[in-house]
Every structure is written in C-alpha cells, then in structure tokens.
Design a protein around this motif. Structure first.
Motif, PDB file in Angstrom:
ATOM      1  N   GLY A  66       0.822  -1.205   0.000  1.00  0.00           N
ATOM      2  CA  GLY A  66       0.000   0.000   0.000  1.00  0.00           C
ATOM      3  C   GLY A  66       0.852   1.249   0.000  1.00  0.00           C
ATOM      4  O   GLY A  66       0.872   2.015  -0.957  1.00  0.00           O
ATOM      5  N   LEU A  67       1.579   1.474   1.091  1.00  0.00           N
ATOM      6  CA  LEU A  67       2.453   2.627   1.244  1.00  0.00           C
ATOM      7  C   LEU A  67       3.896   2.146   1.240  1.00  0.00           C
ATOM      8  O   LEU A  67       4.211   1.102   1.800  1.00  0.00           O
ATOM      9  CB  LEU A  67       2.142   3.337   2.563  1.00  0.00           C
ATOM     10  CG  LEU A  67       2.702   4.733   2.805  1.00  0.00           C
ATOM     11  CD1 LEU A  67       2.050   5.742   1.859  1.00  0.00           C
ATOM     12  CD2 LEU A  67       2.466   5.156   4.249  1.00  0.00           C
ATOM     13  N   ALA A  68       4.804   2.905   0.609  1.00  0.00           N
ATOM     14  CA  ALA A  68       6.214   2.520   0.594  1.00  0.00           C
ATOM     15  C   ALA A  68       6.801   2.627   2.000  1.00  0.00           C
ATOM     16  O   ALA A  68       6.333   3.432   2.816  1.00  0.00           O
ATOM     17  CB  ALA A  68       6.991   3.409  -0.370  1.00  0.00           C
ATOM     18  N   PRO A  69       7.844   1.853   2.308  1.00  0.00           N
ATOM     19  CA  PRO A  69       8.433   1.887   3.653  1.00  0.00           C
ATOM     20  C   PRO A  69       8.920   3.257   4.091  1.00  0.00           C
ATOM     21  O   PRO A  69       8.944   3.554   5.293  1.00  0.00           O
ATOM     22  CB  PRO A  69       9.596   0.888   3.542  1.00  0.00           C
ATOM     23  CG  PRO A  69       9.193  -0.050   2.466  1.00  0.00           C
ATOM     24  CD  PRO A  69       8.427   0.781   1.478  1.00  0.00           C
ATOM     25  N   ASP A  70       9.335   4.108   3.145  1.00  0.00           N
ATOM     26  CA  ASP A  70       9.809   5.440   3.515  1.00  0.00           C
ATOM     27  C   ASP A  70       8.673   6.448   3.664  1.00  0.00           C
ATOM     28  O   ASP A  70       8.914   7.646   3.856  1.00  0.00           O
ATOM     29  CB  ASP A  70      10.848   5.945   2.506  1.00  0.00           C
ATOM     30  CG  ASP A  70      10.286   6.080   1.094  1.00  0.00           C
ATOM     31  OD1 ASP A  70       9.082   5.866   0.901  1.00  0.00           O
ATOM     32  OD2 ASP A  70      11.071   6.392   0.173  1.00  0.00           O
ATOM     33  N   GLY A  71       7.440   5.972   3.587  1.00  0.00           N
ATOM     34  CA  GLY A  71       6.285   6.855   3.716  1.00  0.00           C
ATOM     35  C   GLY A  71       5.819   7.461   2.417  1.00  0.00           C
ATOM     36  O   GLY A  71       4.808   8.175   2.387  1.00  0.00           O
ATOM     37  N   GLY A  72       6.520   7.186   1.324  1.00  0.00           N
ATOM     38  CA  GLY A  72       6.134   7.731   0.034  1.00  0.00           C
ATOM     39  C   GLY A  72       5.087   6.878  -0.664  1.00  0.00           C
ATOM     40  O   GLY A  72       4.643   5.842  -0.157  1.00  0.00           O
ATOM     41  N   LEU A  73       4.705   7.321  -1.858  1.00  0.00           N
ATOM     42  CA  LEU A  73       3.701   6.621  -2.656  1.00  0.00           C
ATOM     43  C   LEU A  73       4.410   5.926  -3.812  1.00  0.00           C
ATOM     44  O   LEU A  73       5.328   6.482  -4.418  1.00  0.00           O
ATOM     45  CB  LEU A  73       2.672   7.612  -3.214  1.00  0.00           C
ATOM     46  CG  LEU A  73       1.553   8.079  -2.283  1.00  0.00           C
ATOM     47  CD1 LEU A  73       2.101   8.769  -1.041  1.00  0.00           C
ATOM     48  CD2 LEU A  73       0.595   9.012  -3.015  1.00  0.00           C
ATOM     49  N   TYR A  74       3.990   4.716  -4.119  1.00  0.00           N
ATOM     50  CA  TYR A  74       4.593   3.984  -5.223  1.00  0.00           C
ATOM     51  C   TYR A  74       4.158   4.573  -6.568  1.00  0.00           C
ATOM     52  O   TYR A  74       2.984   4.923  -6.761  1.00  0.00           O
ATOM     53  CB  TYR A  74       4.200   2.515  -5.165  1.00  0.00           C
ATOM     54  CG  TYR A  74       4.983   1.709  -4.159  1.00  0.00           C
ATOM     55  CD1 TYR A  74       6.349   1.477  -4.320  1.00  0.00           C
ATOM     56  CD2 TYR A  74       4.359   1.154  -3.040  1.00  0.00           C
ATOM     57  CE1 TYR A  74       7.073   0.724  -3.404  1.00  0.00           C
ATOM     58  CE2 TYR A  74       5.065   0.395  -2.112  1.00  0.00           C
ATOM     59  CZ  TYR A  74       6.423   0.190  -2.301  1.00  0.00           C
ATOM     60  OH  TYR A  74       7.141  -0.559  -1.395  1.00  0.00           O
ATOM     61  N   VAL A  75       5.125   4.656  -7.472  1.00  0.00           N
ATOM     62  CA  VAL A  75       4.875   5.073  -8.854  1.00  0.00           C
ATOM     63  C   VAL A  75       5.660   4.139  -9.769  1.00  0.00           C
ATOM     64  O   VAL A  75       6.680   3.575  -9.371  1.00  0.00           O
ATOM     65  CB  VAL A  75       5.309   6.535  -9.100  1.00  0.00           C
ATOM     66  CG1 VAL A  75       4.410   7.511  -8.371  1.00  0.00           C
ATOM     67  CG2 VAL A  75       6.769   6.746  -8.696  1.00  0.00           C
ATOM     68  N   PRO A  76       5.212   3.961 -11.016  1.00  0.00           N
ATOM     69  CA  PRO A  76       5.990   3.136 -11.950  1.00  0.00           C
ATOM     70  C   PRO A  76       7.352   3.770 -12.232  1.00  0.00           C
ATOM     71  O   PRO A  76       7.489   4.997 -12.237  1.00  0.00           O
ATOM     72  CB  PRO A  76       5.133   3.107 -13.220  1.00  0.00           C
ATOM     73  CG  PRO A  76       3.788   3.604 -12.812  1.00  0.00           C
ATOM     74  CD  PRO A  76       3.985   4.487 -11.639  1.00  0.00           C
TER      75      PRO A  76
END
Length: 435
Positions: free
Chosen positions: A22-32
């Motif tokens: 869901g959410l990346a480990p660093d708190g960011g959002l996944y993008v292609p």
C-alpha cells in the motif's frame, strides 16, 4: 517493471509487493519506474477490455498476469457511459453505476480481487485500513465484504459525511468495522498513514491500504479515462478534455496516467471545493496544506492531498506542473447555484462534487473555450439527498444496490484522533481474530 517511492528512499519494488504494502516503507507513494506507452490504439471493445490493455504492461511480471483479464472482467462489470449534455461538445463521464454509486467502486473491486489473488492460503488475515471522506470507505467495504482472509477498518470524520454516506460506511458488519473519528479527513488520513508506516505494528498485524495512495487504486482508474477518450476519438477524430472533481488527487493522477500512456486525452482541469490548497498552488503560490473546511462537497474536503507527491514526482519542477494542469475552486454558494440550474441547463441532476466540475466547465465556456470537455461525474446524486432534493424540488431515487444498503442497519464506533488508541485497537483485533 518495478515501482519506486515518491520519496526516493525505497529500493525498486515489484508490483505484487507494492500492491500488498500500500504505502512505501519510507512513507512515500509507489509510482511506476516509467509510464509505458500503449502498444497499439485502443480497440472499440468493452471497458473491461480497455482496462486489461491499460493494466497489462504494469502486471507483466506479476503472479496475477495470467488472471488479469478475469480480474478486469470482475471489477469493470458495469459501464462508465459518456453522456452528452445539452450544450454542444459537453459531456458527462458517469462513474457512479457501481454497487456503492461512486467512481471508487471500480478500483476498490480490482484491488480486492488482486490482493485476494496474491494471498497465500495459510497467510494470516490482512487488515485493510482505509481513511475516507465519504465514498472510499463504502466502496472498499463492498469490495472486501465477507472476502476470506481480510478485515476492513474504516476511519471517517464524524459529522462530516452525508447521512447516507455514513449509513453506507456502517451497514456491512461481518469483517468490516467503521470508526467515526473526532476530527476531519486529514486527521483520518494521518492515522491511516501512521499505522501503515509503523513497522513494529506491521510485524504483528498484517496491514494494507485501499486509499488512493495504493497502486491498486491508481492504475485501474486510468482505464475509464482511456476508454472514454478512445470512444470519443473514434467518433470525432480529436482528443477529449477532462474536468476532474478532486480532493485527494487520486482520480486526477489516474487521468494523467491515461494521458501519458498515449490515450487520446487532451487537457486536464481540476475542480475543487472551497478547500483551495490546489487552486492556490496552481495559481502560483507555494504549495502549503490548509486546514480542512467542511463543505457541501464533503468527499473533497481535503486540505493536504496525498497524491500531490505523485504529481510532483512526474514533473521536473513547479513550472512544468503548473503548465500541465489548472485548477479551480468552487465554493458552496456556486455549488448550490449549479445544482439548482443543472436540470434545465444540462438535463441532469448532479451530486455536489460533480457540480464543481460543471461550474468549472461554465468558466471555460464563459472564456470562449469551445473544445470538447467531459466532466467526471463522481457519485450518484441520491447519496446527497438532503442537499440535492431541496434544490431540484423532487426526490432523487437511489439505484437498487444503494437502496439495498440503506435498508440494512448501520453502526459505527466513536474514536478520538489519537494514533495510540488506533494502534491499540488494531492489536486487540488481531489477538481476537487469532483466538
């Protein structure tokens, strides 16, 4: 294809892992890593077939690759018709024909099926933590209701959703629980992000997200923009421009994905309510989250739109982003005027959110813009009966699936906007489920 975090501190991640997290480990959002171009022009097929074509490049290395057509057929089993409005070259993209009468039904159903397909038979239950400003929670609840291996915890701002929206959040039972938070949507969103970023908690309680921060929400939503644009292009030979009512920017980011993939999408314009974080930024001010204001278009009551991180990631700088997209804020008085005039002006009854898009269309027409524009109709007006019906002077009947949910009893538990309380609740639920 791998996926990156908007914050750049997470290693490239395969799609199945990014969907589950869901959410990346660093708190960011996944993008292609990159947005692929469509291999060929979209055929004149069904919405489900378009969804398969759009999603296939992203799922090339997924364990779901062989089942992608089946997942799309399940999630996109109802159409998103492009309806002509009374003024020339004006259209409505109706996205409210799903089970909870909101655009979020498409992606919520896809995400639920995808996560179920990725789940090992002996895996512990996953809790889907979802913050909602009104419509997301119901769509996620419907998609995961009674689905083995999943629980859903809905966080919504107490007193800041319509009565029918609140009922639609609390009417499910079984594996779905609704918590009414003493705070605004941004408080709900902060709680959800804190839980998803809490590594110690996730070591004890498997968690995932179904908010618009999830790739499983972002990518499927590109399909209906690509489909509508391809339909229009086939009949008219020119791109279709879109006005997207938005709060947290997920639906708007999906439209941008469709355009960058090569679908015949023209200009994108955003319509917000009086929460003017985005109009202020696109008018040239520094980006600054604002305190959330309660409005008639409550599902867009967002002062700190999460998906702004994705928009910034996809553009070199603020100048390029401002050149690509414009935004208009629409206050409650203008929403009221637009709803009241819509039956005679457009031949429709809009919900308050769709009304912001219609008002943005009126602004364009007043400026002499004669290009074809489609407004994304994000929800059925019957979900906002207490607002809409007095303005149009008659009842607005809910569609059958929504009426069925309104006939069920509903309940939600109160909770303070305190992460310690939410964390304690998630741990207790996990212990109870294991007994």
């Amino acid at each position: 294809m791998n996926f990156l975090s908007t914050r750049g501190q997470t290693a490239p991640t395969p799609i199945d892992a990014a969907l589950a997290a869901g959410l990346a480990p660093d708190g960011g959002l996944y993008v292609p890593e990159s947005i692929p171009l469509l291999a060929q022009p979209l055929a004149a097929g069904s919405l489900a077939e378009t969804a398969h074509t759009v999603l296939a490049p992203y799922f090339a290395q997924s364990a779901l690759r062989g089942r992608l057509g089946e997942l799309c057929a399940q999630a996109f089993s109802f159409d998103a018709p492009l309806r002509a409005l009374s003024p020339p070259d004006s259209w409505l993209l109706e996205l409210f024909h799903g089970p909870t009468a909101a655009f979020k039904d498409y992606a919520a159903r896809f995400l639920a099926a995808a996560l179920a397909g990725l789940r090992a038979a002996d895996a512990p239950d996953t809790t889907i933590v979802v913050a909602t400003s009104g419509d997301t929670g119901a769509a996620v609840a419907a998609a995961f209701h009674r689905r083995p291996g999943f629980r859903v915890l809905i966080l919504y701002p107490d007193g800041r959703v319509s009565p029918r929206q609140a009922h639609g959040l609390g009417c499910w039972g079984d594996n779905v629980q609704a918590l009414r938070v003493d705070g605004d949507f941004d408080a709900c969103q902060r709680l959800a992000k804190q839980a998803l970023s809490d590594e110690a908690l996730r070591a004890q309680v498997p968690l995932s997200s179904a908010n618009s921060i999830s790739l499983g929400r972002l990518l499927p939503q590109a399909a209906y923009y690509a489909h509508a644009a391809a339909q229009y292009y086939a009949g008219h030979g020119e791109p279709l421009n879109f006005i997207v009512p938005t709060g947290n920017l997920g639906n708007a980011c999906a439209a941008l994905v469709a355009k960058r993939m090569g679908a015949p999408v023209g200009e994108l314009r955003l319509a917000t309510n009086a929460n003017d974080t985005l109009p202020r930024y696109f008018a040239g001010a520094d980006y600054a989250a604002q305190p959330t204001r309660a409005t008639l278009a409550n599902a867009m009551d967002v002062g700190a739109p999460s998906n702004f991180e994705r928009l910034r990631h996809w553009h070199r700088d603020d100048a390029e982003l401002r050149a690509a997209i414009q935004a208009e804020g629409v206050d409650d008085a203008a929403i009221v005027d637009t709803i009241r005039a819509a039956p005679s002006r457009y031949g429709i009854v809009p919900c308050p959110h769709t009304a912001t898009g219609l008002r943005a269309l009126e602004t364009l027409r007043a400026q002499g813009d004669e290009r074809p524009w489609a407004v994304a109709a994000t929800a059925h007006p019957s979900k906002f009966d207490s607002i809409v019906e007095p303005l149009v002077g008659h009842a607005v009947e809910p569609p059958p699936a929504l009426a069925a949910s309104l006939a069920r009893p509903a309940s939600a538990e109160p909770i303070a906007a305190d992460y310690a309380l939410l964390r304690e609740r998630l741990l207790a639920d996990a212990v109870a489920a294991a007994l």
